[in-house]
Design a protein around this motif. Structure first.
Motif, PDB file in Angstrom:
ATOM      1  N   ILE A 161       0.838  -1.195   0.000  1.00 11.28           N
ATOM      2  CA  ILE A 161       0.000   0.000   0.000  1.00 11.28           C
ATOM      3  C   ILE A 161       0.878   1.252   0.000  1.00 11.28           C
ATOM      4  CG2 ILE A 161      -0.172   0.155   2.518  1.00 11.28           C
ATOM      5  CD1 ILE A 161      -3.130   0.945   2.106  1.00 11.28           C
ATOM      6  N   LYS A 162       0.454   2.270  -0.727  1.00 21.06           N
ATOM      7  CA  LYS A 162       1.205   3.514  -0.872  1.00 21.06           C
ATOM      8  C   LYS A 162       0.658   4.594   0.073  1.00 21.06           C
ATOM      9  CE  LYS A 162       4.009   1.906  -3.889  1.00 21.06           C
ATOM     10  NZ  LYS A 162       5.415   1.665  -3.505  1.00 21.06           N
ATOM     11  N   PRO A 163       1.432   5.685   0.266  1.00 24.39           N
ATOM     12  CA  PRO A 163       1.030   6.710   1.244  1.00 24.39           C
ATOM     13  C   PRO A 163      -0.378   7.263   1.048  1.00 24.39           C
ATOM     14  CG  PRO A 163       3.298   7.051   0.603  1.00 24.39           C
ATOM     15  CD  PRO A 163       2.787   5.957  -0.267  1.00 24.39           C
ATOM     16  N   LYS A 164      -0.730   7.630  -0.174  1.00 25.65           N
ATOM     17  CA  LYS A 164      -2.054   8.199  -0.412  1.00 25.65           C
ATOM     18  C   LYS A 164      -3.142   7.182  -0.088  1.00 25.65           C
ATOM     19  CE  LYS A 164      -4.892  10.498  -3.921  1.00 25.65           C
ATOM     20  NZ  LYS A 164      -4.962  10.965  -5.330  1.00 25.65           N
ATOM     21  N   ALA A 165      -2.909   5.930  -0.501  1.00 23.35           N
ATOM     22  CA  ALA A 165      -3.885   4.872  -0.206  1.00 23.35           C
ATOM     23  C   ALA A 165      -3.968   4.617   1.290  1.00 23.35           C
ATOM     24  CB  ALA A 165      -3.503   3.590  -0.945  1.00 23.35           C
ATOM     25  N   ALA A 166      -2.851   4.739   2.001  1.00 20.85           N
ATOM     26  CA  ALA A 166      -2.849   4.541   3.454  1.00 20.85           C
ATOM     27  C   ALA A 166      -3.687   5.618   4.142  1.00 20.85           C
ATOM     28  CB  ALA A 166      -1.416   4.559   3.980  1.00 20.85           C
ATOM     29  N   ILE A 167      -3.597   6.845   3.649  1.00 20.94           N
ATOM     30  CA  ILE A 167      -4.401   7.939   4.213  1.00 20.94           C
ATOM     31  C   ILE A 167      -5.890   7.672   3.990  1.00 20.94           C
ATOM     32  CG2 ILE A 167      -4.966  10.382   3.970  1.00 20.94           C
ATOM     33  CD1 ILE A 167      -2.007  10.886   3.402  1.00 20.94           C
ATOM     34  N   ASN A 168      -6.231   7.251   2.766  1.00 22.75           N
ATOM     35  CA  ASN A 168      -7.625   6.919   2.471  1.00 22.75           C
ATOM     36  C   ASN A 168      -8.099   5.743   3.322  1.00 22.75           C
ATOM     37  OD1 ASN A 168      -7.770   8.918   0.496  1.00 22.75           O
ATOM     38  ND2 ASN A 168      -7.140   7.541  -1.137  1.00 22.75           N
ATOM     39  N   ARG A 169      -7.202   4.781   3.517  1.00 20.09           N
ATOM     40  CA  ARG A 169      -7.537   3.599   4.319  1.00 20.09           C
ATOM     41  C   ARG A 169      -7.834   3.995   5.770  1.00 20.09           C
ATOM     42  NH1 ARG A 169      -9.485  -1.365   4.815  1.00 20.09           N
ATOM     43  NH2 ARG A 169      -8.054  -2.946   5.598  1.00 20.09           N
TER      44      ARG A 169
END
Length: 440
Positions: A332-340
């Motif tokens: 998982i990438k940073p932007k996806a982690a924030i959304n997660r």
């Protein structure tokens, strides 16, 4: 009596055959199962006049499918609901294992987290267990290992227990057991402020030396701009992941976690930068809006400030566990982690805000102890406010202030990373109904 090929079809993963076998076993309990299949994922819906017992049903289906040995099915999603309702009362996902999972004794779990069986759960499991017969007795040609097993007395347990009852994972090699892959026990009550904070304190107490050592490494790296900051954020992720491995009973060594997260070092740094930008934008926008309102009605300044603070904390709570997906969920990438983090937190933000508030109150006494030298120095300046005394006092206060903040950070940082880990673990189990698996 089942058709001769029912068992054969079920072992091939035929959803109708599997449904027939499950329904035959649960007929006496007036529980109906509907089965669907999507590629290598089997979806099982169980419903009855009363909401089916989650622990009993998942354990029953898990062991039955495991003994069937359906090689083409990898993942199973089980849903439970009351007959006539459109929404599910619960859902849980697990992976099919090559052999029946071992189960842990629920009585050794942490009672403060309310993860133990209630008398109603135990009664329901025993009730189903007494009537769920071997499928071998209902097919014409029973084969060894082909039956749905009876519901076990105890569900697999996953919960943090004291280090006195477990082997320290930081001194043991990484290991994966059937019990670690079994579903962790899921807290069925709303995310509890007291439960999370108390469990965090116990884990920190039992692993204090290990986590304090990591925090000291993070502090030293924090002195180095850019690269050192990235290492600091990575170490925070290491602490959180290790805490999850302890709580989920999937022990990992610090070295193995570090090796896995080395490639994500800059992802942790990027995520923190993005969160900082979001926090700045939110704070800037709130400042403008509150300034305009206060300019119109100055008497409302105190109320506006409280509302502004509440909105800021509400947004902050959504991003509170951002580093956890990076530390746990593979690529998982940073932007996806924030959304997660945002998605997982939905509906539980007030609980998270409460945990942050209680955690902050707990750390205040610690801060007072750390700042005692400063509190002692300040009165000497007030008693003798001469320029010489002021210069001398400043020469003492500045180093003391730096040391005090450093000590405060060293002591508090691991505690907050553990709290984040426990929140993430609870939200994952609550929202996705799955035994959390650590990606390697």
């Amino acid at each position: 009596m089942a058709e001769p090929n029912t068992l054969k079809l079920a072992k091939q993963g035929n959803p109708k055959a599997i449904a027939a076998m499950i329904n035959r076993s649960l007929r006496a309990k007036h529980i109906i199962a509907k089965v669907n299949r999507k590629d290598d994922c089997l979806q099982v819906l169980v419903e009855s006049a009363q909401i089916p017992n989650q622990k009993a049903m998942v354990s029953f289906i898990r062991q039955g499918l495991t003994k069937l040995g359906v090689e083409t099915i990898k993942t199973v999603q089980v849903y439970g609901r009351q007959k006539g309702q459109d929404s599910f009362a619960w859902n849980q996902t697990f992976e099919i294992e090559s052999s029946p999972p071992q189960v842990a004794d629920v009585h050794h779990s942490d009672p403060d987290l309310n993860l133990h069986h209630t008398p109603e759960d135990v009664a329901a499991e025993n009730d189903i267990s007494s009537d769920v017969d071997d499928i071998k007795s209902s097919v014409s040609e029973p084969l060894p290992g082909s039956n749905f097993a009876k519901v076990p007395r105890h569900a697999a347990a996953g919960g943090y227990t004291s280090s006195h009852n477990r082997q320290p994972s930081d001194n043991a090699s990484h290991r994966s057991t059937h019990s670690s892959r079994s579903q962790p026990r899921q807290p069925m009550k709303p995310l509890s402020v007291g439960n999370v904070v108390s469990a965090g304190l116990r884990l920190y107490r039992d692993r204090f030396k290990l986590y304090f050592g990591l925090a000291f490494q993070a502090f030293l790296w924090g002195i180095v701009p850019i690269y050192g900051w990235a290492k600091l954020y990575q170490i925070q992720g290491i602490i959180s992941r290790h805490a999850i491995s302890e709580f989920a009973e999937q022990p990992e060594t610090i070295e193995s976690i570090r090796n896995q997260l080395d490639r994500k070092m800059w992802d942790f740094w990027t995520a923190q930068i993005l969160i900082g930008l979001i926090a700045f934008a939110v704070n800037f926008g709130l400042s403008i809006v509150s300034g305009i309102i206060v300019g119109i009605a100055s008497s409302l300044e105190a109320i506006i400030n409280l509302v502004t603070l509440g909105i800021y904390l509400w947004v902050y709570a959504h991003f509170f566990i951002t580093e956890l997906p990076l530390a746990v969920e593979g690529n998982i990438k940073p932007k996806a982690a924030i959304n997660r983090s945002w998605e997982l937190s939905k509906g539980f933000v007030p609980n998270i805000m409460g945990i942050i508030a209680v955690g902050t109150l707990i750390t205040i006494p610690l801060g007072l102890i750390v700042f005692i030298p400063i509190l002692i120095t300040i009165p000497t300046v007030l008693i003798n406010p001469s320029p010489e005394a002021l210069i001398t006092a400043l020469g003492m206060l500045v180093p003391l202030l730096v040391i005090s903040f450093a000590c405060m950070g060293l002591l508090v940082m691991p505690f907050w990373q553990i709290i984040k880990a426990l929140i993430y673990y609870d939200l994952r189990n609550r929202r996705e109904g799955t035994g959390l698996q650590l990606h390697h």
